[in-house]
Design an enzyme around this catalytic site. Structure first.
Site, mmCIF file in Angstrom:
data_model
loop_
_atom_site.group_PDB
_atom_site.id
_atom_site.type_symbol
_atom_site.label_atom_id
_atom_site.label_comp_id
_atom_site.label_asym_id
_atom_site.label_seq_id
_atom_site.Cartn_x
_atom_site.Cartn_y
_atom_site.Cartn_z
ATOM 1 N N VAL A 118 0.893 -1.161 0.000
ATOM 2 C CA VAL A 118 0.000 0.000 0.000
ATOM 3 C C VAL A 118 0.925 1.203 0.000
ATOM 4 C CG1 VAL A 118 -1.822 1.237 1.230
ATOM 5 C CG2 VAL A 118 -1.758 -1.264 1.303
ATOM 6 N N HIS A 140 -0.391 5.293 1.350
ATOM 7 C CA HIS A 140 -0.642 5.690 2.744
ATOM 8 C C HIS A 140 0.511 5.154 3.598
ATOM 9 C CE1 HIS A 140 -3.991 6.681 5.801
ATOM 10 N NE2 HIS A 140 -2.852 6.583 6.470
ATOM 11 N N LEU A 141 1.338 6.052 4.076
ATOM 12 C CA LEU A 141 2.492 5.699 4.889
ATOM 13 C C LEU A 141 2.064 4.852 6.091
ATOM 14 C CD1 LEU A 141 5.483 7.667 5.603
ATOM 15 C CD2 LEU A 141 4.112 7.295 7.625
ATOM 16 N N HIS A 142 2.843 3.823 6.381
ATOM 17 C CA HIS A 142 2.584 2.986 7.549
ATOM 18 C C HIS A 142 3.871 2.279 7.960
ATOM 19 C CE1 HIS A 142 1.875 0.507 3.985
ATOM 20 N NE2 HIS A 142 2.233 -0.544 4.715
ATOM 21 N N LEU A 143 3.955 1.937 9.223
ATOM 22 C CA LEU A 143 5.091 1.223 9.786
ATOM 23 C C LEU A 143 4.713 -0.235 9.975
ATOM 24 C CD1 LEU A 143 5.202 4.264 10.948
ATOM 25 C CD2 LEU A 143 6.767 3.317 12.605
#
Length: 161
Positions: A114, A117-120
């Site tokens: 994805v 949308h930035l995510h960790l």
């Protein structure tokens, strides 16, 4: 020949991928269990990875839809890393992993599934948790069902482990 069944992978393989962002619309707490959302802060939330590398593979995302690390303000950055620390503590308390892989894949070329949308990612790891199945047959052996993992982790997040 012995068979290992991983039916949740077939959902990912044959189903249409969502056209909308999996992280957006997370402002509906009444759907948390369905969406595998374990924890919320004012600026971010923790979601279980529906197609994990190991049990307990969590995703931490800001509510704000952005793929650009530079667009995050200081409060969002601090919130994401405070939430990352909480996730690590919860996973350590509930699953006793020997270590963690923690990372951010920025862009499709970097491996982001994805990328809008930035995510960790935080992935608990144990000695010996990898085997030939992933290499030879693109199959992961998961010892616990996602729902069972959710039910085990949710109370720890609620108590602040």
């Amino acid at each position: 020949m012995e068979r290992l069944w991983a039916p949740w992978r077939m959902d990912y393989i044959i189903n249409d991928k969502p056209s909308d962002c999996i992280f957006c619309g997370a402002e509906t707490p009444e759907r948390d269990r369905e969406r595998l959302i374990l924890h919320r802060t004012p600026l971010s939330f923790v979601m279980m990875n529906r197609y994990p590398y190991t049990n307990g593979h969590l995703l931490i995302a800001p509510y704000r839809h952005t793929a650009d690390l530079n667009e995050l303000d200081e409060a969002e950055m601090l919130d994401l890393f405070a939430t990352l620390r909480l996730c690590r503590n919860v996973l350590q308390a509930t699953a006793s992993p020997g270590g963690f892989n923690i990372g951010i894949n920025l862009g499709r070329a970097a491996g982001a599934g994805v990328d809008e949308h930035l995510h960790l990612h935080i992935v608990p790891r144990w000695n010996g948790d990898t085997n030939f199945m992933s290499v030879l047959d693109d199959v992961r052996v998961m010892p616990e069902n996602l729902t069972a993992t959710y039910e085990r982790l949710r109370p720890a997040f609620m108590s602040g482990a």
